[in-house]
Design an enzyme around this catalytic site. Structure first.
Site, short mmCIF file in Angstrom:
data_model
loop_
_atom_site.label_atom_id
_atom_site.label_comp_id
_atom_site.label_asym_id
_atom_site.label_seq_id
_atom_site.Cartn_x
_atom_site.Cartn_y
_atom_site.Cartn_z
N GLU A 22 77.41 19.60 33.60
CA GLU A 22 77.58 18.19 34.01
C GLU A 22 76.50 17.34 33.36
O GLU A 22 75.32 17.45 33.69
CB GLU A 22 77.50 18.10 35.54
CG GLU A 22 77.57 16.67 36.06
CD GLU A 22 77.29 16.58 37.56
OE1 GLU A 22 77.58 17.54 38.31
OE2 GLU A 22 76.76 15.54 37.99
N ARG A 75 73.43 8.76 33.21
CA ARG A 75 72.27 8.01 33.71
C ARG A 75 71.38 7.56 32.59
O ARG A 75 70.38 6.90 32.83
CB ARG A 75 71.39 8.91 34.59
CG ARG A 75 72.02 9.25 35.86
CD ARG A 75 71.10 10.11 36.67
NE ARG A 75 71.93 10.90 37.53
CZ ARG A 75 71.50 11.81 38.36
NH1 ARG A 75 70.21 12.10 38.42
NH2 ARG A 75 72.35 12.47 39.09
N THR A 110 77.48 11.47 37.69
CA THR A 110 77.04 10.11 37.98
C THR A 110 78.09 9.09 37.55
O THR A 110 77.78 8.02 37.01
CB THR A 110 75.66 9.79 37.35
OG1 THR A 110 74.80 10.93 37.45
CG2 THR A 110 74.98 8.64 38.09
N LYS A 118 82.21 17.00 45.80
CA LYS A 118 80.78 17.25 45.71
C LYS A 118 80.19 16.89 47.07
O LYS A 118 80.58 15.88 47.67
CB LYS A 118 80.20 16.36 44.61
CG LYS A 118 78.69 16.20 44.62
CD LYS A 118 78.21 15.62 43.29
CE LYS A 118 76.79 15.10 43.37
NZ LYS A 118 76.08 15.15 42.08
C1 3PG Z 1 72.08 14.77 41.08
O1 3PG Z 1 73.22 14.41 40.96
O2 3PG Z 1 71.07 14.12 40.80
C2 3PG Z 1 71.91 16.12 41.59
O3 3PG Z 1 72.22 16.10 42.89
C3 3PG Z 1 70.59 16.71 41.28
O4 3PG Z 1 69.86 17.06 42.38
P1 3PG Z 1 68.60 18.02 42.20
O5 3PG Z 1 67.67 17.36 41.20
O6 3PG Z 1 67.98 18.09 43.57
O7 3PG Z 1 69.11 19.33 41.70
#
Ligand code: 3PG
Length: 206
Positions: free
Chosen positions: A40, A44, A68, A128
């Site tokens: 994924e 961002r 995201t 999710k």
């Molecule tokens: C995200 O989408 O940012 C994830 O949930 C990442 O979370 P983590 O950094 O705690 O693995």
């Protein structure tokens, strides 16, 4: 591939935040070689779409997706770049419609029973669970499984090597996601061996 099939690709989906598009292909290769084909790439950073394009073109064994996804046009942009699945941290009706319109499997974010029920009304059963640890973690997912056993989740947010196996043992968890597979310093220095090793440990969780 449908959203449930995503859960079968690997126990862990690496959540990747990339600042350098040149890192995308070697990073994806290291993750795939470690045993984690579903990747994924979060939308961002300015290079995210370019990273998805390159991975889709150059790493055939990777199943690259976009994370995201928060605006309807994110879904279209990601699909056009070659993303094979979409993930959102939360969801609205508009966003759900836009993700569905791409024809790609998608995991919309839910953090409460009401959000999960709203997605169920739209025919979505794979979601999710975000942000997993702050939202209640394992006890919360166990509680949701009573009334909503038809929903399966990918918990993300605070999932780490120390708790991932406990999440994966839950009947309503299909896979987990997290950023721990791709530490920023390893990505920056191009330490693909380290990332391959982290992926291999994660792949062995199930
Ligand atoms: C995200 O989408 O940012 C994830 O949930 C990442 O979370 P983590 O950094 O705690 O693995």
């Amino acid at each position: 591939m449908n959203a449930e099939d995503l859960f079968d690709l690997a126990p862990v989906v690496p959540v990747v935040v990339l600042d350098d598009a040149d890192a995308a292909v070697p990073l994806a290769r290291a993750l795939v070689e470690g045993g984690l084909p579903a990747i994924e790439v979060t939308l961002r950073t300015p290079v995210a779409i370019e990273a998805i394009t390159r991975i889709a073109a150059e790493v055939p064994d990777a199943v690259v997706g976009a994370g995201t996804v928060v605006r309807p046009d994110d879904a279209e942009r990601a699909a056009a770049a070659g993303a094979r699945f979409l993930v959102s941290p939360g969801c609205t009706e508009r966003l759900q419609t836009a993700m569905a319109a791409t024809g790609l499997p998608f995991l919309p974010g839910a953090a409460t029973a009401s959000e999960a029920v709203a997605l169920l009304e739209a025919g979505v059963t794979a979601m999710k669970f975000f942000p997993a640890e702050p939202a209640g973690g394992i006890p919360y997912l166990k509680a949701l499984n009573g009334p909503l056993p038809q929903v399966r989740f990918c918990p993300t947010g605070g999932v780490k090597p120390g708790n991932a196996a406990d999440y994966l043992a839950l009947p309503n968890v299909g896979c987990v996601g997290g950023t721990w597979l791709t530490p920023a310093d390893a990505v920056r220095s191009g330490d693909w061996d380290a990332i391959r090793g982290l992926a291999a440990e994660a792949a062995a969780l199930r």
